[in-house]
Scaffold this active site. Sequence first.
Site, mmCIF file in Angstrom:
data_model
loop_
_atom_site.group_PDB
_atom_site.id
_atom_site.type_symbol
_atom_site.label_atom_id
_atom_site.label_comp_id
_atom_site.label_asym_id
_atom_site.label_seq_id
_atom_site.Cartn_x
_atom_site.Cartn_y
_atom_site.Cartn_z
ATOM 1 N N ALA A 177 5.189 -4.826 8.758
ATOM 2 C CA ALA A 177 5.133 -5.716 7.518
ATOM 3 C C ALA A 177 3.543 -6.212 7.487
ATOM 4 O O ALA A 177 2.820 -6.668 8.160
ATOM 5 C CB ALA A 177 5.610 -7.389 7.930
ATOM 6 N N GLY A 178 3.075 -5.773 6.296
ATOM 7 C CA GLY A 178 1.412 -5.611 6.200
ATOM 8 C C GLY A 178 0.784 -4.761 6.828
ATOM 9 O O GLY A 178 1.214 -3.775 6.939
ATOM 10 N N LYS A 197 13.268 -2.091 10.349
ATOM 11 C CA LYS A 197 12.088 -3.019 9.977
ATOM 12 C C LYS A 197 12.453 -4.238 10.559
ATOM 13 O O LYS A 197 13.295 -5.066 10.595
ATOM 14 C CB LYS A 197 12.600 -3.180 8.378
ATOM 15 C CG LYS A 197 11.935 -4.258 7.542
ATOM 16 C CD LYS A 197 10.422 -3.535 7.109
ATOM 17 C CE LYS A 197 9.580 -4.657 6.422
ATOM 18 N NZ LYS A 197 8.438 -3.789 5.680
ATOM 19 N N GLY A 235 -1.177 5.920 0.281
ATOM 20 C CA GLY A 235 0.181 5.759 -0.139
ATOM 21 C C GLY A 235 0.543 5.736 -1.673
ATOM 22 O O GLY A 235 1.564 5.931 -2.099
ATOM 23 N N VAL A 273 0.723 -1.186 -0.043
ATOM 24 C CA VAL A 273 -0.056 0.032 -0.056
ATOM 25 C C VAL A 273 0.905 1.372 0.001
ATOM 26 O O VAL A 273 0.463 2.595 0.009
ATOM 27 C CB VAL A 273 -1.060 0.021 1.278
ATOM 28 C CG1 VAL A 273 -1.914 -0.997 1.111
ATOM 29 C CG2 VAL A 273 -0.199 -0.051 2.530
ATOM 30 N N GLY A 274 2.111 1.016 0.083
ATOM 31 C CA GLY A 274 3.074 2.100 -0.017
ATOM 32 C C GLY A 274 3.609 2.625 1.304
ATOM 33 O O GLY A 274 4.127 3.834 1.448
ATOM 34 N N THR A 320 10.339 -9.741 5.103
ATOM 35 C CA THR A 320 9.819 -11.061 4.362
ATOM 36 C C THR A 320 9.868 -10.865 2.685
ATOM 37 O O THR A 320 9.737 -9.573 2.262
ATOM 38 C CB THR A 320 8.479 -11.547 4.884
ATOM 39 O OG1 THR A 320 7.577 -10.754 4.276
ATOM 40 C CG2 THR A 320 8.145 -11.770 6.330
ATOM 41 N N ALA A 326 1.445 8.438 -7.256
ATOM 42 C CA ALA A 326 2.139 7.013 -8.094
ATOM 43 C C ALA A 326 3.306 7.247 -8.521
ATOM 44 O O ALA A 326 3.575 8.349 -9.210
ATOM 45 C CB ALA A 326 1.094 6.652 -8.822
ATOM 46 N N GLY A 327 4.216 6.301 -8.419
ATOM 47 C CA GLY A 327 5.466 6.323 -8.910
ATOM 48 C C GLY A 327 6.447 7.564 -8.403
ATOM 49 O O GLY A 327 7.505 7.588 -8.970
#
Length: 249
Positions: free
Chosen positions: A123-124, A48, A182, A24-25, A52, A213-214
């Site tokens: 994570a997630g 972090k 995001g 999701v960013g 994974t 985006a990007g």
Amino acid sequence: MNAATSSVGSPGQLLFVSGVGTEVGKTAVTAAIAALAVRAGRSVAVLKPGQTGVAPGEAGDCAQVARLAGSTVTLRELARYPEPLAPDTAARRSGLPALTLDQVTLEIKELTSSHDLVLIEGAGGLLVRYNEDGLTLADMAQATGGEVLTVVTAGLGSLNSTGLNAEALRARGLRTPGIVIGSWPAEPDLAMRCNLADLPKDAGAPLLGALPAGVVATAEGFADRAAAALAPALGGVWDAAAFARAHPA
């Protein structure tokens, strides 16, 4: 009842970057906040806890942050598992040790003692398990007193996931500065434009940015793009009202 809110600005600030799901960013938002803090002259660390889907020697999320925010950011990774699964599942399948809360809290204590801003990228989502005891990012935030910024999606379906995430934050008494979209497309659809007003209602917290985006495609000019996409509470100049006026529903 709304989630408690605050701003990201005090020395020794600890901020967890979570999301309503995966991809999701979160890393882009983490890098953007880090880049702006570095530009403001603050010392920054990014942790972090569980990476994974990345093999030994491969570049993970921390490497992405370094590429975008610069080499002065302190980067830490506590565990790495090769399969792209929840950390608990990935640890079990790989036979590698799972994370413990003590590992995380000790690392955070060290980083907050020596940096102005410490960002913890999950994570997630908020309740993804890191070990068989059910350790989650929410538990880490509760144990350390950190705030939780949630990265949300822009389009249809985001309101429900954002509302559920907000309920989980409130149930645990966790503070939040707000939410960030995001990835905002060049041509947003009707649901996305409507969500600019609706997402803060479901989050019970302000919308603090929308990364285009990007945005992570190139490191050159990244801090400028981050400043234009994040609100002053996160170090940028983005204005939610002006953004909504530019994208009327």
